[in-house]
Structure formats: structure tokens, C-alpha cells
Design a protein around this motif. Structure first.
Motif, PDB file in Angstrom:
ATOM      1  N   PHE A 189     -20.933  25.867  -7.503  1.00  0.00           N
ATOM      2  CA  PHE A 189     -21.885  26.337  -8.512  1.00  0.00           C
ATOM      3  C   PHE A 189     -21.667  25.577  -9.826  1.00  0.00           C
ATOM      4  CE2 PHE A 189     -22.104  30.730  -6.286  1.00  0.00           C
ATOM      5  CZ  PHE A 189     -22.907  30.176  -5.320  1.00  0.00           C
ATOM      6  N   ALA A 190     -20.384  25.334 -10.162  1.00  0.00           N
ATOM      7  CA  ALA A 190     -20.092  24.572 -11.385  1.00  0.00           C
ATOM      8  C   ALA A 190     -20.665  23.164 -11.266  1.00  0.00           C
ATOM      9  CB  ALA A 190     -18.585  24.522 -11.630  1.00  0.00           C
ATOM     10  N   ALA A 191     -20.531  22.553 -10.083  1.00  0.00           N
ATOM     11  CA  ALA A 191     -21.056  21.194  -9.887  1.00  0.00           C
ATOM     12  C   ALA A 191     -22.573  21.190 -10.053  1.00  0.00           C
ATOM     13  CB  ALA A 191     -20.666  20.665  -8.514  1.00  0.00           C
ATOM     14  N   ALA A 192     -23.242  22.225  -9.541  1.00  0.00           N
ATOM     15  CA  ALA A 192     -24.702  22.316  -9.684  1.00  0.00           C
ATOM     16  C   ALA A 192     -25.075  22.461 -11.163  1.00  0.00           C
ATOM     17  CB  ALA A 192     -25.251  23.488  -8.870  1.00  0.00           C
ATOM     18  N   ALA A 193     -24.308  23.302 -11.883  1.00  0.00           N
ATOM     19  CA  ALA A 193     -24.595  23.510 -13.310  1.00  0.00           C
ATOM     20  C   ALA A 193     -24.359  22.223 -14.095  1.00  0.00           C
ATOM     21  CB  ALA A 193     -23.725  24.641 -13.867  1.00  0.00           C
ATOM     22  N   VAL A 194     -23.250  21.520 -13.792  1.00  0.00           N
ATOM     23  CA  VAL A 194     -22.940  20.269 -14.493  1.00  0.00           C
ATOM     24  C   VAL A 194     -24.040  19.239 -14.235  1.00  0.00           C
ATOM     25  CG1 VAL A 194     -21.377  18.275 -14.480  1.00  0.00           C
ATOM     26  CG2 VAL A 194     -20.439  20.586 -14.594  1.00  0.00           C
ATOM     27  N   THR A 195     -24.471  19.131 -12.985  1.00  0.00           N
ATOM     28  CA  THR A 195     -25.517  18.171 -12.640  1.00  0.00           C
ATOM     29  C   THR A 195     -26.812  18.495 -13.388  1.00  0.00           C
ATOM     30  OG1 THR A 195     -24.508  17.886 -10.477  1.00  0.00           O
ATOM     31  CG2 THR A 195     -26.751  17.110 -10.710  1.00  0.00           C
ATOM     32  N   ALA A 196     -27.155  19.784 -13.459  1.00  0.00           N
ATOM     33  CA  ALA A 196     -28.375  20.181 -14.174  1.00  0.00           C
ATOM     34  C   ALA A 196     -28.252  19.858 -15.656  1.00  0.00           C
ATOM     35  CB  ALA A 196     -28.640  21.673 -13.967  1.00  0.00           C
ATOM     36  N   LEU A 197     -27.109  20.237 -16.273  1.00  0.00           N
ATOM     37  CA  LEU A 197     -26.930  19.997 -17.709  1.00  0.00           C
ATOM     38  C   LEU A 197     -26.887  18.506 -18.026  1.00  0.00           C
ATOM     39  CD1 LEU A 197     -24.240  22.700 -18.589  1.00  0.00           C
ATOM     40  CD2 LEU A 197     -26.644  22.688 -19.240  1.00  0.00           C
ATOM     41  N   ALA A 198     -26.332  17.713 -17.106  1.00  0.00           N
ATOM     42  CA  ALA A 198     -26.183  16.278 -17.367  1.00  0.00           C
ATOM     43  C   ALA A 198     -27.513  15.540 -17.299  1.00  0.00           C
ATOM     44  CB  ALA A 198     -25.198  15.660 -16.381  1.00  0.00           C
ATOM     45  N   THR A 199     -28.552  16.185 -16.782  1.00  0.00           N
ATOM     46  CA  THR A 199     -29.828  15.488 -16.621  1.00  0.00           C
ATOM     47  C   THR A 199     -31.005  16.182 -17.311  1.00  0.00           C
ATOM     48  OG1 THR A 199     -30.126  16.638 -14.511  1.00  0.00           O
ATOM     49  CG2 THR A 199     -29.193  14.436 -14.407  1.00  0.00           C
ATOM     50  N   ALA A 200     -30.868  17.483 -17.640  1.00  0.00           N
ATOM     51  CA  ALA A 200     -32.027  18.263 -18.089  1.00  0.00           C
ATOM     52  C   ALA A 200     -32.509  17.898 -19.488  1.00  0.00           C
ATOM     53  CB  ALA A 200     -31.709  19.762 -18.030  1.00  0.00           C
ATOM     54  N   GLY A 201     -31.735  17.095 -20.237  1.00  0.00           N
ATOM     55  CA  GLY A 201     -32.145  16.740 -21.596  1.00  0.00           C
ATOM     56  C   GLY A 201     -33.470  16.003 -21.675  1.00  0.00           C
ATOM     57  N   SER A 202     -33.927  15.469 -20.539  1.00  0.00           N
ATOM     58  CA  SER A 202     -35.232  14.807 -20.535  1.00  0.00           C
ATOM     59  C   SER A 202     -36.355  15.788 -20.838  1.00  0.00           C
ATOM     60  CB  SER A 202     -35.505  14.174 -19.173  1.00  0.00           C
ATOM     61  OG  SER A 202     -34.693  13.050 -18.992  1.00  0.00           O
ATOM     62  N   THR A 203     -36.094  17.075 -20.590  1.00  0.00           N
ATOM     63  CA  THR A 203     -37.159  18.063 -20.807  1.00  0.00           C
ATOM     64  C   THR A 203     -36.728  19.199 -21.736  1.00  0.00           C
ATOM     65  OG1 THR A 203     -38.871  19.323 -19.669  1.00  0.00           O
ATOM     66  CG2 THR A 203     -36.674  19.478 -18.760  1.00  0.00           C
ATOM     67  N   VAL A 204     -35.418  19.368 -21.956  1.00  0.00           N
ATOM     68  CA  VAL A 204     -34.916  20.424 -22.842  1.00  0.00           C
ATOM     69  C   VAL A 204     -34.294  19.748 -24.066  1.00  0.00           C
ATOM     70  CG1 VAL A 204     -33.466  22.479 -22.990  1.00  0.00           C
ATOM     71  CG2 VAL A 204     -34.362  21.759 -20.771  1.00  0.00           C
ATOM     72  N   PRO A 205     -35.031  19.694 -25.213  1.00  0.00           N
ATOM     73  CA  PRO A 205     -34.574  18.902 -26.356  1.00  0.00           C
ATOM     74  C   PRO A 205     -33.151  19.232 -26.812  1.00  0.00           C
ATOM     75  CG  PRO A 205     -36.829  19.620 -26.690  1.00  0.00           C
ATOM     76  CD  PRO A 205     -36.348  20.293 -25.441  1.00  0.00           C
ATOM     77  N   TRP A 206     -32.755  20.519 -26.838  1.00  0.00           N
ATOM     78  CA  TRP A 206     -31.418  20.830 -27.365  1.00  0.00           C
ATOM     79  C   TRP A 206     -30.300  20.430 -26.409  1.00  0.00           C
ATOM     80  CZ3 TRP A 206     -29.160  24.546 -24.274  1.00  0.00           C
ATOM     81  CH2 TRP A 206     -30.024  25.394 -23.583  1.00  0.00           C
ATOM     82  N   LEU A 207     -30.632  19.940 -25.226  1.00  0.00           N
ATOM     83  CA  LEU A 207     -29.599  19.447 -24.306  1.00  0.00           C
ATOM     84  C   LEU A 207     -29.444  17.927 -24.360  1.00  0.00           C
ATOM     85  CD1 LEU A 207     -30.062  21.528 -21.032  1.00  0.00           C
ATOM     86  CD2 LEU A 207     -28.115  21.535 -22.585  1.00  0.00           C
ATOM     87  N   ARG A 208     -30.233  17.292 -25.243  1.00  0.00           N
ATOM     88  CA  ARG A 208     -30.255  15.825 -25.232  1.00  0.00           C
ATOM     89  C   ARG A 208     -28.870  15.203 -25.405  1.00  0.00           C
ATOM     90  NH1 ARG A 208     -35.685  14.387 -28.671  1.00  0.00           N
ATOM     91  NH2 ARG A 208     -37.153  14.986 -27.031  1.00  0.00           N
ATOM     92  N   ARG A 209     -28.027  15.805 -26.267  1.00  0.00           N
ATOM     93  CA  ARG A 209     -26.709  15.224 -26.506  1.00  0.00           C
ATOM     94  C   ARG A 209     -25.775  15.437 -25.328  1.00  0.00           C
ATOM     95  NH1 ARG A 209     -24.714  15.485 -32.375  1.00  0.00           N
ATOM     96  NH2 ARG A 209     -26.451  14.516 -33.439  1.00  0.00           N
ATOM     97  N   VAL A 210     -26.031  16.519 -24.576  1.00  0.00           N
ATOM     98  CA  VAL A 210     -25.160  16.841 -23.441  1.00  0.00           C
ATOM     99  C   VAL A 210     -25.591  16.056 -22.204  1.00  0.00           C
ATOM    100  CG1 VAL A 210     -24.332  18.764 -22.009  1.00  0.00           C
ATOM    101  CG2 VAL A 210     -24.953  19.158 -24.397  1.00  0.00           C
ATOM    102  N   SER A 211     -26.875  15.783 -22.107  1.00  0.00           N
ATOM    103  CA  SER A 211     -27.434  15.197 -20.886  1.00  0.00           C
ATOM    104  C   SER A 211     -27.222  13.692 -20.850  1.00  0.00           C
ATOM    105  CB  SER A 211     -28.917  15.534 -20.772  1.00  0.00           C
ATOM    106  OG  SER A 211     -29.062  16.916 -20.582  1.00  0.00           O
ATOM    107  N   VAL A 212     -25.972  13.297 -20.580  1.00  0.00           N
ATOM    108  CA  VAL A 212     -25.629  11.875 -20.646  1.00  0.00           C
ATOM    109  C   VAL A 212     -26.229  11.077 -19.490  1.00  0.00           C
ATOM    110  CG1 VAL A 212     -23.544  12.147 -22.012  1.00  0.00           C
ATOM    111  CG2 VAL A 212     -23.425  12.454 -19.532  1.00  0.00           C
TER     112      VAL A 212
END
Lengths: 143, 392
Positions: B206-229
Motif C-alpha cells: 500500500f505504501a508503494a502504491a501511495a508513493v507511486t501516486a504521489l510521485a506522479t500526481a503533480g501533473s494534475t494536483v498543483p500542490w503536489l508539484r514539488r513532491v511529484s518528482v
């Protein structure tokens, strides 16, 4: 023999699934031509082989090596790292290869993906090493 | 010593982690991700249909941004879930068939076939979707949109069949302790010293799924842009909005910058108005905050200014409650000419935009004039407009 309600429900669910799947197959067969079916079939085969043979085989090898050479205190951190790092790496193949990059579009694939991946890999190795050493020392003291 | 290469037998997989208890727990969330992808995919497919029996709504303006963002984020998060799910059931791949009992052979064969379809279609959907989100098209013959849509039905159908077959096991292991062994394979009895517990493996997944989502979702969620490397886009671009197709790729650089450019308004086959850039600038200007939300899963909010489509149609004597055929300067491509449904044409937020973020549109954003409407897939927000057609 009359089926029980639970069994009847499962049969109904299975029938619904079958119909939905057939609908998808009909969509593919009616909206694409035989040349396109063939390419989809190749993708199906390559996808399954890439997973069932290449990735699974690689993983079995890595686990055998880990089981032989990694001392027990190192195994849990290494497994956690392998699951998170490995799946993230698979999910980032399209950005790591930058295969879709275009010279005329600077807003696409505009991050340093490879450098980030190497940095992440380095951090993961360090974290596993720290966790392994700490756990080794702890088990040594307890032992 | 001779080496013999043969497929392994299920007995050789002795780890207690490869178990129905792990498979069902990871599979439940994988099913939720696939279900979300399926529903949001249907919405996206419907939104792009030229003829909709029930018009796609124009409100909320961020509706398509949300559903398509969810589509790509849940699809990406499904990758770790699928990989661990398949790992947990790998021994089953090598089980033999009951060759002596015809009835059992047929049933087992059918079940194996449904699993083969499920695994192949699931890998296909995630691989093609992931590539498409990064604008990588490593296929040459099939159409992504048609095929991704058709195989989605195949994958969901096979998934429902799989759940129907496995329901008693799923119910049993999900209501039992995760370490219960009653449903395990007989040979799965080894706890390798130091390796994770089942609970830890499921949590790690589940952590791997969350990390994968957070690492890519910045393309559509502006406040995740810095996290979504690992996001496909930083979200930067002219006027703070990224670009999907450049003017060069669309081959409109010359026609879009020509002094002869006119926006033709055609009513019932005859030209009712032919407007220059200055004519459009001279009309009443309005501003709307609307997102660009692409099928590839990226999105960005923009502040657009220009002429209201309803105003323009009224000044040309066209009725406001009709579908509008919208044509771009692009000379080819499936989205050169599209239909703007009547409810979008009548919405006062729908603009023929001339400015983005207070500056004239960049050439790559559709200069001189582009369509921007609420709650609409990005590919249908036509750039480099050349003609609007209405039939009374």
C-alpha cells in the motif's frame, strides 16, 4: 439439485462478467481491423512474457541471492526497499526513457528524471544499509 | 552434473507470503483502482463522443479534470498493487491440469483461460495507459483510444468472472486473521528468518502504491508539484499552462500568424461573419477561470479572456441552442473538426479566448484564438480556430 442462493449469486456474477468481457472483445473486433488485432495480440503476449518470465524470473533470482547472502537482520529492510523502489521504477519507465519527448514542446517531460532516479536509488541503498546495521547490532546485543 | 531447464513446480514456492490472505487484501484495492479507472474511463469516452444522447454537463467546470485525474492516478497506483498481487499467486501458474477427470479439466481450463485474459488485459491496460500519459506511442497499428476502451471492458469482465469464481476464498480470508493458514497451499510453510510478515508485506505494498501516486500526481494536483518528482510535467508553460501539441507539430505556424487570418462564422452554409483579430478584440471581452484537463491526465487552471461564444453567435444572427461545428487551422488530425454540443455553446463561460493570464495567447496555446469551455476534455478545446458552423 437446486443451487443455493450464494451459488446462484456467483453464477449470475460470472455470467455478467462473461457478457461484459465478450462486449469488449466485440468492440475490439468490430472497431479495429485484423492488422490491429494482431498488434494487440502481440502486446498481450509480450506483456505476459515480460511479467511472467522476465520480471518474475529476475525476482526469484534476487530473492534466492538475498536469502543466501543477506544476514537475517538485513532481509526485512531490503524487502521493503525492493517492493517500493522496484514497483516505482516499473511505473516510471516512460519518463525515465523520455521516449515521448519532443523537441518542439518544452513543457513535456520537463524534469530531471534519470538524476532523480539515481538519487532515489542511492537514498534507498543508504536507508537499507543503516537499517541493516542497526538491526544487526541490536540482534547481536540481544543474542 | 547436468543442468535441466524446466518450469518450476508449485511445491518449490514455499514462502508463506505467497498466499490467498495477501492476494485478497492487495487484490481488493487493486479491484477498487480498476473499478475507478473503468468508471472514469467511461466518463472520458462519453465526453468525447460527437453525438451524446444525454448532453455531457458543463458544470462543475472541474468535473472532467477530477475524473480524468483520478483515472490516471488510480491507474498508476495500480501498478505496484498488480505486481505484488501477481507475485503472491505466481505458484498457481505452474499448477498441473486434472487430465483424467474431463469435467474438472474443462472447469479448470475455463478458469485458467479467464485468468489468462485478466492478467494479459490488466498488463495491457496499465502499460498502454502509462505510455500514453507520457505521450509515448510505441505501437503502430492499433488506435490507443479505441483499443484501451475495448480492452477495458474485457479486463473488467474477466475481473468480475475472477471474483465470482474466487468469492468463497475471498470472503474466507478477508474475514479471517491475515496469518490464518487454512486457505494456504500445503507447501507454503516456510518463514524465511528475518523476512517480512504478511501484514508488513501488505502495508509495504500500500505504501508503494501511495508513493507511486504521489510521485506522479503533480501533473494534475498543483500542490503536489514539488513532491511529484516523476510527474510527466512540472506544470510550467506559457501563462502557467503546459502544452500538449505545439503549433509546429500541428503545422499551423504560418497560417496562425498570417495577417489574412479570419474567423469565419457560417450559418446554414453561408458565411454570416468573417472576423479579424482586431474585430474580436473590439467586441466585449469577458474573463473566466477554467481548467484545461487533458485525457493524458495532466491539468491546469487558467484565467482566460476573450469573446463569449453566445455573444458572437448572437451578433452573427445564429441561434444559441444548436450544436456548433468547430474547425481548427490544422490541416489534418482527428480533432481538426469537432462538435461543440449546444449546452456548451450556450454556456456563458464558453469563450473564444484571446488572452491567457492577462497576456495574448502563446502560439502553442492556440493564437490567435482558441475555444475554452467548462468541463470539457482538453483535446476538444480547439486551438487555432478558423471556422464555426451552425445549422438552424
Amino acid at each position: 439439485m437446486k443451487p443455493t442462493p450464494r451459488k446462484a449469486m456467483r453464477l449470475a456474477l460470472g455470467a455478467v462478467g462473461l457478457l461484459v468481457g465478450i462486449y469488449g472483445a466485440v468492440l475490439l473486433l468490430t472497431r479495429q481491423d485484423p492488422r490491429q488485432w494482431l498488434e494487440v495480440a502481440i502486446w498481450f503476449g509480450v506483456g505476459v512474457l515480460a511479467h511472467d518470465v522476465v520480471l518474475s524470473g529476475l525476482l526469484i533470482g534476487v530473492c534466492l541471492l538475498g536469502g543466501r547472502f543477506l544476514p537475517p537482520p538485513w532481509r526485512a529492510p531490503a524487502t521493503i526497499a525492493l517492493v517500493v523502489w522496484g514497483t516505482l521504477t516499473v511505473a516510471t519507465v516512460p519518463v525515465l526513457t523520455r521516449a515521448g519527448a519532443r523537441a518542439d514542446n518544452a513543457t513535456l517531460l520537463d524534469r530531471p528524471y534519470a538524476a532523480t532516479w539515481w538519487a532515489m536509488t542511492g537514498i534507498v541503498v543508504v536507508l537499507v544499509a543503516v537499517a541493516g546495521l542497526v538491526r544487526s547490532r541490536r540482534s547481536h546485543e540481544e543474542g | 552434473m547436468t543442468m535441466r531447464l524446466a518450469p518450476p513446480s508449485p511445491d518449490q514456492f514455499t514462502s508463506r507470503l505467497r498466499s490467498p490472505a495477501v492476494a485478497a487484501r492487495v487484490g481488493l484495492w487493486l479491484g477498487i483502482c480498476f473499478g475507478t479507472c473503468f468508471v472514469t474511463g467511461l466518463i472520458s469516452h462519453y465526453a468525447q463522443l460527437p453525438d451524446q444522447p444525454i448532453p455531457f454537463p458543463t458544470s462543475p467546470s472541474w468535473g472532467y479534470r477530477l475524473t480524468q485525474g483520478l483515472h490516471v492516478v488510480t491507474g498508476t497506483a495500480a501498478i505496484p498493487l498488480l505486481l505484488v498481487k501477481l507475485w503472491s499467486v505466481l505458484p498457481k501458474l505452474f499448477e498441473g491440469l486434472p487430465l483424467r477427470d474431463v469435467r474438472a479439466l474443462v472447469l479448470t481450463g475455463l478458469e485458467r483461460a479467464s485468468i489468462a485474459v485478466l492478467v494479459a488485459s490488466a498488463i495491457f491496460q496499465l502499460a498502454t495507459g502509462l505510455a500514453n500519459a507520457a505521450q509515448w506511442y510505441p505501437w503502430s497499428a492499433f488506435s490507443f483510444r479505441t483499443t484501451h476502451y475495448a480492452i477495458a471492458w474485457v479486463a473488467i469482465g474477466a475481473l468480475v468472472v475472477h471474483v465470482a469464481v474466487k468469492l468463497p476464498v475471498i470472503r474466507d480470508v478477508l474475514t479471517s486473521d491475515i496469518d490464518a493458514t487454512s486457505r494456504d497451499r500445503a507447501t507454503a510453510a516456510t518463514d524465511t528468518p528475518g523476512v517480512l510478515s504478511r501484514r508488513a508485506l501488505v502495508r509495504t505494498t500500500f505504501a508503494a502504491a501511495a508513493v507511486t501516486a504521489l510521485a506522479t500526481a503533480g501533473s494534475t494536483v498543483p500542490w503536489l508539484r514539488r513532491v511529484s518528482v516523476f510527474a510527466v510535467r512540472t506544470g510550467e508553460g506559457p501563462g502557467g499552462v503546459p502544452i500538449n501539441k505545439s503549433a509546429r507539430a500541428a503545422r499551423v505556424e504560418e497560417s496562425a500568424t498570417s495577417a489574412d487570418w479570419r474567423l469565419e462564422v457560417v450559418v446554414d452554409g453561408s458565411t454570416a461573419a468573417s472576423l479579424s483579430y482586431d474585430d474580436l478584440r473590439a467586441m466585449p471581452q469577458h474573463t473566466a477561470d477554467l481548467p484545461i484537463a487533458c485525457v493524458e491526465g495532466w491539468s491546469a487552471q487558467g484565467t482566460w479572456s476573450g469573446v463569449r461564444l453566445v455573444d458572437l453567435l448572437a451578433s452573427a444572427g445564429a441561434p444559441a441552442d444548436r450544436d456548433v461545428a468547430v474547425t481548427s487551422l490544422q490541416e489534418s488530425g482527428p480533432y481538426r473538426r469537432t462538435t461543440l454540443p449546444a449546452n456548451f455553446a450556450a454556456d456563458p463561460r464558453t469563450l473564444l479566448a484571446l488572452d491567457l493570464s492577462g497576456e495574448p495567447l502563446a502560439l502553442d496555446h492556440g493564437y490567435p484564438c482558441r475555444l475554452i469551455a467548462p468541463d470539457r476534455p482538453g483535446v476538444l478545446q480547439t486551438k487555432w480556430l478558423s471556422r464555426l458552423e451552425v445549422s438552424t
